[in-house]
Write an enzyme that holds these catalytic residues in place. Structure first.
Site, PDB file in Angstrom:
ATOM      1  N   HIS A 162       4.516   6.574   7.673  1.00  0.00           N
ATOM      2  CA  HIS A 162       4.622   6.226   9.085  1.00  0.00           C
ATOM      3  C   HIS A 162       4.735   7.524   9.879  1.00  0.00           C
ATOM      4  CE1 HIS A 162       5.133   2.257   7.548  1.00  0.00           C
ATOM      5  NE2 HIS A 162       6.309   2.528   7.015  1.00  0.00           N
ATOM      6  N   GLN A 212       1.756   4.436   1.644  1.00  0.00           N
ATOM      7  CA  GLN A 212       1.674   4.605   3.086  1.00  0.00           C
ATOM      8  C   GLN A 212       2.676   5.629   3.589  1.00  0.00           C
ATOM      9  OE1 GLN A 212       4.026   1.005   4.984  1.00  0.00           O
ATOM     10  NE2 GLN A 212       2.804   0.270   3.243  1.00  0.00           N
ATOM     11  N   SER A 233       0.816  -1.210   0.000  1.00  0.00           N
ATOM     12  CA  SER A 233       0.000   0.000   0.000  1.00  0.00           C
ATOM     13  C   SER A 233       0.852   1.264   0.000  1.00  0.00           C
ATOM     14  CB  SER A 233      -0.918  -0.005   1.226  1.00  0.00           C
ATOM     15  OG  SER A 233      -0.167  -0.161   2.415  1.00  0.00           O
ATOM     16  N   LYS A 247      -6.998  -2.890   2.187  1.00  0.00           N
ATOM     17  CA  LYS A 247      -7.114  -2.606   3.616  1.00  0.00           C
ATOM     18  C   LYS A 247      -7.713  -1.215   3.832  1.00  0.00           C
ATOM     19  CE  LYS A 247      -3.222  -5.525   5.055  1.00  0.00           C
ATOM     20  NZ  LYS A 247      -1.920  -5.565   5.760  1.00  0.00           N
ATOM     21  N   GLU A 289      12.450   3.614   8.690  1.00  0.00           N
ATOM     22  CA  GLU A 289      12.867   2.292   8.221  1.00  0.00           C
ATOM     23  C   GLU A 289      13.896   2.389   7.106  1.00  0.00           C
ATOM     24  OE1 GLU A 289       8.982   0.799   7.281  1.00  0.00           O
ATOM     25  OE2 GLU A 289       9.081   1.465   5.209  1.00  0.00           O
ATOM     26  N   HIS A 346       5.489   6.375   0.560  1.00  0.00           N
ATOM     27  CA  HIS A 346       6.255   5.356  -0.147  1.00  0.00           C
ATOM     28  C   HIS A 346       5.383   4.132  -0.393  1.00  0.00           C
ATOM     29  CE1 HIS A 346       6.670   4.406   4.130  1.00  0.00           C
ATOM     30  NE2 HIS A 346       6.873   3.150   3.796  1.00  0.00           N
ATOM     31  N   ARG A 398      -2.460   4.279   5.536  1.00  0.00           N
ATOM     32  CA  ARG A 398      -2.566   3.858   4.133  1.00  0.00           C
ATOM     33  C   ARG A 398      -3.458   4.789   3.328  1.00  0.00           C
ATOM     34  NH1 ARG A 398      -2.844  -0.772   7.279  1.00  0.00           N
ATOM     35  NH2 ARG A 398      -1.113  -2.232   6.948  1.00  0.00           N
ATOM     36  N   LYS A 415       8.188   4.951  13.159  1.00  0.00           N
ATOM     37  CA  LYS A 415       8.645   3.806  12.385  1.00  0.00           C
ATOM     38  C   LYS A 415       9.525   4.230  11.211  1.00  0.00           C
ATOM     39  CE  LYS A 415       6.871  -0.284   9.990  1.00  0.00           C
ATOM     40  NZ  LYS A 415       5.743  -0.830   9.210  1.00  0.00           N
TER      41      LYS A 415
END
Length: 412
Positions: free
Chosen positions: A103, A101, A99, A291, A128, A266, A285, A126
């Protein structure tokens, strides 16, 4: 200490033996049978409650062991993060796009967790980092505004779903005026796209796909026709298909790494990677997903800065180890590739190597090859995951040529 880790079977993962996750799990678990119809998407290594790891020999949650033995984390980690492992280590095997999204940062994560604990299940941020294990595709961050203007000008279907007035405002934005920033107009364009009537989005996507089929190869390449077709095939009519004209497209080769900070939009598209992040599973998302979406929250937190993808260039510790250090303290990752000079391997022929001590606890994953630890004389191979306490130096023999490992640890 060997870990037993959690496999996640999300719909976007690769099927059966095509997934590196399934192969890694099967190599170390005699009871694991690969289902060719099942999608094996992620391997989780760490203490997050949604996919906790266990000490294999003790049949104890890693989190419990750490709480009972906090010294294994290292004093710097305990001082900074308390008695919790601050990172979550993963392997991803991607067949179709994840998806779109973002964070949230730490402050927003705490707020969302308090307001909607059933959706945002922890209060951590989050950030990453993804390190490619195979050829890897992703969308990340907004393109330079001039590129977006060009797509709006020459792709009428995109202009239709963004809105003509919004497109004109972005195109005519005067960067010399303080009250006429491209970020503001880009925000309006993106919000209008995400809020566009789904029927209109589906109709314009179909028009664009049909039109691109009739254009020359140069125009197809400029318009990312192949990528558009793949996304539309997996997510028909999804508004996220249009974001390829707003976000940077990035292609990584094995060993290359990208960092994604808080609030950066991203979507991973395809390939295999190891991924490390702060210990969180918070995701907002907005597209390319069945979802639930939370466009309102995403718009609130989204960074509309136009910037290039933040690549992480590693530093060499020795001839075999590269360390990727993102601009956060929760995690760093070492890529360790040790070749063996022997043409044929036997029990008597191996190459010695020392895993240097880290000032934090670490998790070591063997992607392929094999090692033997000199102190315990145990043999570990492809798919084995080991927990190494802080400040431990581990002498090993390399048993396969080459052996590729990744080691996650705190960046304190």
């Amino acid at each position: 200490m060997e870990l037993k880790c959690t496999v996640q079977t999300y719909a976007w993962g690769k099927c059966g033996e095509k997934s590196i996750i399934a192969k890694l799990k099967q190599s170390t678990d005699a009871d694991f049978v690969i289902d060719k119809e099942k999608t094996y998407a992620e391997l989780w290594m760490g203490t997050h409650e949604n996919g906790p790891s266990y000490l294999k020999d003790k049949d104890m949650p890693l989190q419990t062991y750490i709480q009972e033995n906090p010294d294994v984390l290292g004093s710097d980690v305990v001082q900074t993060f308390g008695t919790n492992l601050p990172f979550l280590f993963k392997v991803l095997s991607i067949n179709k796009a994840l998806s779109i999204q973002v964070h949230p940062n730490k402050e927003k994560a705490e707020e969302l967790h308090q307001l909607y604990p059933d959706v945002y299940k922890d209060s951590n941020h989050k950030p990453e980092m993804a390190i490619a294990v195979s050829s890897f595709e992703a969308l990340c961050g907004f393109r330079p505004v001039e590129e977006i203007k060009e797509y709006l000008e020459y792709i009428p279907e995109l202009c239709a779903v963004v809105g003509k007035e919004n497109a004109e405002n972005l195109s005519s934005a005067n960067l010399s005026k303080a009250n006429s920033t491209p970020s503001h107009h880009l925000q309006q364009c993106f919000y209008s796209l995400m809020d566009c009537d789904p029927g209109k989005v589906a109709k314009q996507l179909q028009k664009l796909i049909v039109r691109l089929q009739k254009t020359d190869s140069h125009h197809k390449q400029w318009a990312h026709a192949d990528l558009l077709n793949r996304l539309h095939s997996d997510y028909p009519g999804d508004v996220g298909c249009f974001t390829i004209y707003l976000f940077n497209y990035v292609s990584l080769m094995p060993g290359q790494a990208m960092y994604i900070g808080p609030n950066v939009p991203h979507a991973y598209i395809s390939g295999d990677c190891v991924e490390c992040m702060a210990c969180s599973d918070n995701v907002i998302r907005a597209g390319l997903t069945p979802k639930p979406k939370d466009v309102k929250t995403l718009i609130e937190v989204l960074s509309f800065e136009q910037s290039s993808v933040e690549m992480i260039n590693p530093s060499w510790e020795d001839n075999h180890t590269q360390v990727f250090r993102p601009p956060v303290s929760e995690f760093a990752v070492a890529r360790i590739c040790v070749p063996n000079n022997s043409l044929e391997l036997s029990h008597d022929i191996s190459q010695a190597y020392t895993l240097r001590p880290r000032n934090s606890a670490s998790i070591l994953l063997i992607i392929h090859g094999g090692i033997k630890t000199k102190t315990s004389n145990k043999i570990f191979s492809e798919g084995n995951v080991l927990f190494i306490p802080a400040n431990n130096e581990v002498d090993i023999d390399i048993l396969s040529n080459p052996t590729l490992m990744f080691q996650a640890f705190s960046n304190v």
